[in-house]
Enzyme design. Structure first.
Site, PDB file in Angstrom:
ATOM      1  N   LEU A  45       0.840  -1.202   0.000  1.00  0.00           N
ATOM      2  CA  LEU A  45       0.000   0.000   0.000  1.00  0.00           C
ATOM      3  C   LEU A  45       0.874   1.250   0.000  1.00  0.00           C
ATOM      4  CD1 LEU A  45      -2.601  -1.298   2.606  1.00  0.00           C
ATOM      5  CD2 LEU A  45      -2.924  -1.113   0.135  1.00  0.00           C
ATOM      6  N   PRO A  46       0.281   2.428  -0.277  1.00  0.00           N
ATOM      7  CA  PRO A  46       1.111   3.633  -0.333  1.00  0.00           C
ATOM      8  C   PRO A  46       1.866   3.917   0.974  1.00  0.00           C
ATOM      9  CG  PRO A  46      -0.979   4.032  -1.415  1.00  0.00           C
ATOM     10  CD  PRO A  46      -1.087   2.675  -0.763  1.00  0.00           C
ATOM     11  N   LYS A  99       7.393  10.801   1.282  1.00  0.00           N
ATOM     12  CA  LYS A  99       6.880  10.090   2.463  1.00  0.00           C
ATOM     13  C   LYS A  99       8.008   9.317   3.145  1.00  0.00           C
ATOM     14  CE  LYS A  99       5.572   6.222   1.612  1.00  0.00           C
ATOM     15  NZ  LYS A  99       5.740   4.789   1.534  1.00  0.00           N
ATOM     16  N   THR A 107       6.387   0.367   2.377  1.00  0.00           N
ATOM     17  CA  THR A 107       7.396   1.134   3.119  1.00  0.00           C
ATOM     18  C   THR A 107       6.632   1.944   4.153  1.00  0.00           C
ATOM     19  OG1 THR A 107       8.806   1.242   1.171  1.00  0.00           O
ATOM     20  CG2 THR A 107       9.284   2.788   2.957  1.00  0.00           C
ATOM     21  N   LYS A 155      14.708  -0.257   5.958  1.00  0.00           N
ATOM     22  CA  LYS A 155      14.251   0.328   4.690  1.00  0.00           C
ATOM     23  C   LYS A 155      14.366   1.858   4.718  1.00  0.00           C
ATOM     24  CE  LYS A 155      11.972   0.854   0.789  1.00  0.00           C
ATOM     25  NZ  LYS A 155      12.612   0.611  -0.497  1.00  0.00           N
TER      26      LYS A 155
HETATM   27  P1  NAD Z   1       1.309   2.537  -5.948  1.00  0.00           P
HETATM   28  O1  NAD Z   1       0.664   3.818  -5.524  1.00  0.00           O
HETATM   29  O2  NAD Z   1       1.511   2.237  -7.393  1.00  0.00           O
HETATM   30  O3  NAD Z   1       0.475   1.266  -5.338  1.00  0.00           O
HETATM   31  C1  NAD Z   1      -0.308   1.283  -4.166  1.00  0.00           C
HETATM   32  C2  NAD Z   1      -1.642   0.610  -4.508  1.00  0.00           C
HETATM   33  O4  NAD Z   1      -2.422   0.479  -3.306  1.00  0.00           O
HETATM   34  C3  NAD Z   1      -2.482   1.432  -5.500  1.00  0.00           C
HETATM   35  O5  NAD Z   1      -2.788   0.619  -6.630  1.00  0.00           O
HETATM   36  C4  NAD Z   1      -3.734   1.810  -4.692  1.00  0.00           C
HETATM   37  O6  NAD Z   1      -4.903   1.854  -5.485  1.00  0.00           O
HETATM   38  C5  NAD Z   1      -3.788   0.676  -3.673  1.00  0.00           C
HETATM   39  N1  NAD Z   1      -4.546   0.972  -2.464  1.00  0.00           N
HETATM   40  C6  NAD Z   1      -4.488   2.079  -1.672  1.00  0.00           C
HETATM   41  N2  NAD Z   1      -5.335   1.960  -0.635  1.00  0.00           N
HETATM   42  C7  NAD Z   1      -5.941   0.757  -0.773  1.00  0.00           C
HETATM   43  C8  NAD Z   1      -6.948   0.055  -0.022  1.00  0.00           C
HETATM   44  N3  NAD Z   1      -7.473   0.579   1.092  1.00  0.00           N
HETATM   45  N4  NAD Z   1      -7.347  -1.145  -0.458  1.00  0.00           N
HETATM   46  C9  NAD Z   1      -6.824  -1.700  -1.586  1.00  0.00           C
HETATM   47  N5  NAD Z   1      -5.865  -1.091  -2.339  1.00  0.00           N
HETATM   48  C10 NAD Z   1      -5.445   0.118  -1.928  1.00  0.00           C
HETATM   49  O7  NAD Z   1       2.689   2.462  -5.162  1.00  0.00           O
HETATM   50  P2  NAD Z   1       3.932   1.482  -5.432  1.00  0.00           P
HETATM   51  O8  NAD Z   1       4.976   2.212  -6.212  1.00  0.00           O
HETATM   52  O9  NAD Z   1       3.442   0.135  -5.899  1.00  0.00           O
HETATM   53  O10 NAD Z   1       4.481   1.361  -3.938  1.00  0.00           O
HETATM   54  C11 NAD Z   1       3.858   0.517  -2.978  1.00  0.00           C
HETATM   55  C12 NAD Z   1       4.700   0.552  -1.702  1.00  0.00           C
HETATM   56  O11 NAD Z   1       6.023   0.041  -1.983  1.00  0.00           O
HETATM   57  C13 NAD Z   1       4.893   1.978  -1.146  1.00  0.00           C
HETATM   58  O12 NAD Z   1       4.877   1.928   0.254  1.00  0.00           O
HETATM   59  C14 NAD Z   1       6.263   2.391  -1.685  1.00  0.00           C
HETATM   60  O13 NAD Z   1       6.877   3.353  -0.846  1.00  0.00           O
HETATM   61  C15 NAD Z   1       6.989   1.049  -1.668  1.00  0.00           C
HETATM   62  N6  NAD Z   1       8.055   0.907  -2.659  1.00  0.00           N
HETATM   63  C16 NAD Z   1       7.950   1.428  -3.939  1.00  0.00           C
HETATM   64  C17 NAD Z   1       8.994   1.252  -4.850  1.00  0.00           C
HETATM   65  C18 NAD Z   1       8.910   1.799  -6.267  1.00  0.00           C
HETATM   66  O14 NAD Z   1       9.980   1.921  -6.913  1.00  0.00           O
HETATM   67  N7  NAD Z   1       7.741   2.100  -6.808  1.00  0.00           N
HETATM   68  C19 NAD Z   1      10.145   0.549  -4.463  1.00  0.00           C
HETATM   69  C20 NAD Z   1      10.223  -0.009  -3.176  1.00  0.00           C
HETATM   70  C21 NAD Z   1       9.171   0.182  -2.278  1.00  0.00           C
END
Ligand code: NAD
Length: 298
Positions: free
Chosen positions: A59-60, A232, A87, A162
């Site tokens: 999740l975000p 964040k 994260t 992390k």
């Molecule tokens: P993203 O915004 O693409 O994905 C998050 C998903 O969660 C979205 O599709 C959103 O619709 C969904 N969501 C939000 N609230 C929800 C709920 N209540 N029920 C169901 N779904 C819900 O973000 P991301 O890039 O996939 O990142 C996800 C996590 O991983 C974050 O915490 C980010 O910091 C971490 N992360 C990201 C990366 C990267 O390079 N993108 C790398 C490592 C870690």
């Protein structure tokens, strides 16, 4: 294994697909309907979690995890673990861990590192905090997501690792714009400077190679990692530093840059956009065409 996967975004979708490829039965849910190869759609998080022997969330951030927790507490089977790949803040995961424990559901924080390409290829680190025995029992499932699962310590330890890692990443990135604009304004061609720096001690560790991804070719859209998420992470890292009494001057400076970039409305752009602010102040735009960068990188 029956798996519930909630949050099928940039990272979640390829990780859920990896689990399905490893022949697990995966039910996925997201706020938006997403199709992921091999993953059955669940209309609600509760439906994804009800029968699951293990639940993953991606999740975000903390708000979304905390909001989902009561639903998972009621829906999940007692004894089935919840691995949070988000994260997240250590304080949030510890709070939610205590709530879930009362129902016999072990929460483990398991943030990942490797970006969208790593999530697709499986070259991904998972830094896990929580009960070690639960981690050990599920390590093979984690290996279907990433090749480098690692037990870090008690609940919250994965998030601390992390945030420490991402604070380093985002602080170095901010410093690199300073040294690069300095070198270019002092008369060195950007390509020559790039070639020189990447052969230094830090350069050999590939830190400087990352300049070729967005900063030097000047490509910040669509985001590989959205600025709002990087903002964040840095905020969470600094909150943690305050909690434990560690001064972090560069990270504070980096956060001020990231705040300003957010105010420019760049939240949905790539997390490297704050480097453009240093270009503006220095009055110089180090730029190398992508084909030249490819030649240099070989
Ligand atoms: P993203 O915004 O693409 O994905 C998050 C998903 O969660 C979205 O599709 C959103 O619709 C969904 N969501 C939000 N609230 C929800 C709920 N209540 N029920 C169901 N779904 C819900 O973000 P991301 O890039 O996939 O990142 C996800 C996590 O991983 C974050 O915490 C980010 O910091 C971490 N992360 C990201 C990366 C990267 O390079 N993108 C790398 C490592 C870690």
């Amino acid at each position: 294994m029956k798996i519930g996967f909630i949050g099928l975004g940039v990272m979640g979708a390829p990780m859920a697909a990896s689990l399905a490829r490893a022949r697990h039965q995966v039910k996925g849910n997201d706020l938006r309907k997403v199709e992921v190869a091999g993953v059955a759609w669940a209309a609600t998080p509760a439906l994804a979690a009800t029968d699951a022997e293990i639940v993953f969330t991606s999740l975000p951030g903390p708000q979304e995890v905390e909001a989902l927790a009561p639903m998972l507490r009621d829906a999940m089977r007692p004894g089935a673990p919840w691995f949070d790949l988000t994260t997240n803040s250590p304080a949030c995961v510890r709070r939610v861990h205590a709530q879930m424990k009362a129902r016999g559901i072990p929460l483990l924080d398991a943030p990942v590192s490797g970006g969208p390409a790593g999530a697709k290829s499986g070259r991904l680190a998972l830094w896990v905090g929580g009960e070690q025995a639960v981690y050990a029992r599920h390590e093979s499932v984690l290996r279907a997501i990433g090749d480098q699962p690692c037990y870090v310590g008690p609940i919250g330890a994965g998030s601390v690792a992390k945030l420490a890692h991402n604070c380093a990443s985002f602080t170095v990135q901010t410093a690199l714009a300073e040294i690069f604009t300095l070198g270019v304004k002092a008369g060195v061609e950007p390509l020559a400077l790039f070639q020189a720096l990447r052969h230094g001690a830090t350069g050999r560790k590939r830190t400087f190679d990352r300049l070729a991804e967005q900063y030097l070719p000047g490509t910040f859209d669509p985001p590989g990692f959205a600025l709002r998420l990087a903002h964040k992470d840095l905020s969470l890292g600094l909150a943690l530093a305050r909690e434990v009494g560690v001064p972090m001057q560069m990270a504070q400076l980096a956060l001020a840059e990231f705040d300003q970039a957010m105010k420019r409305g760049w939240g949905e752009r790539d997390s490297r956009t704050p480097m453009l602010l240093q270009n503006e102040r220095a009055g110089v735009e180090p730029h190398v065409p992508a084909d030249k960068l490819r030649e240099v990188l070989g």
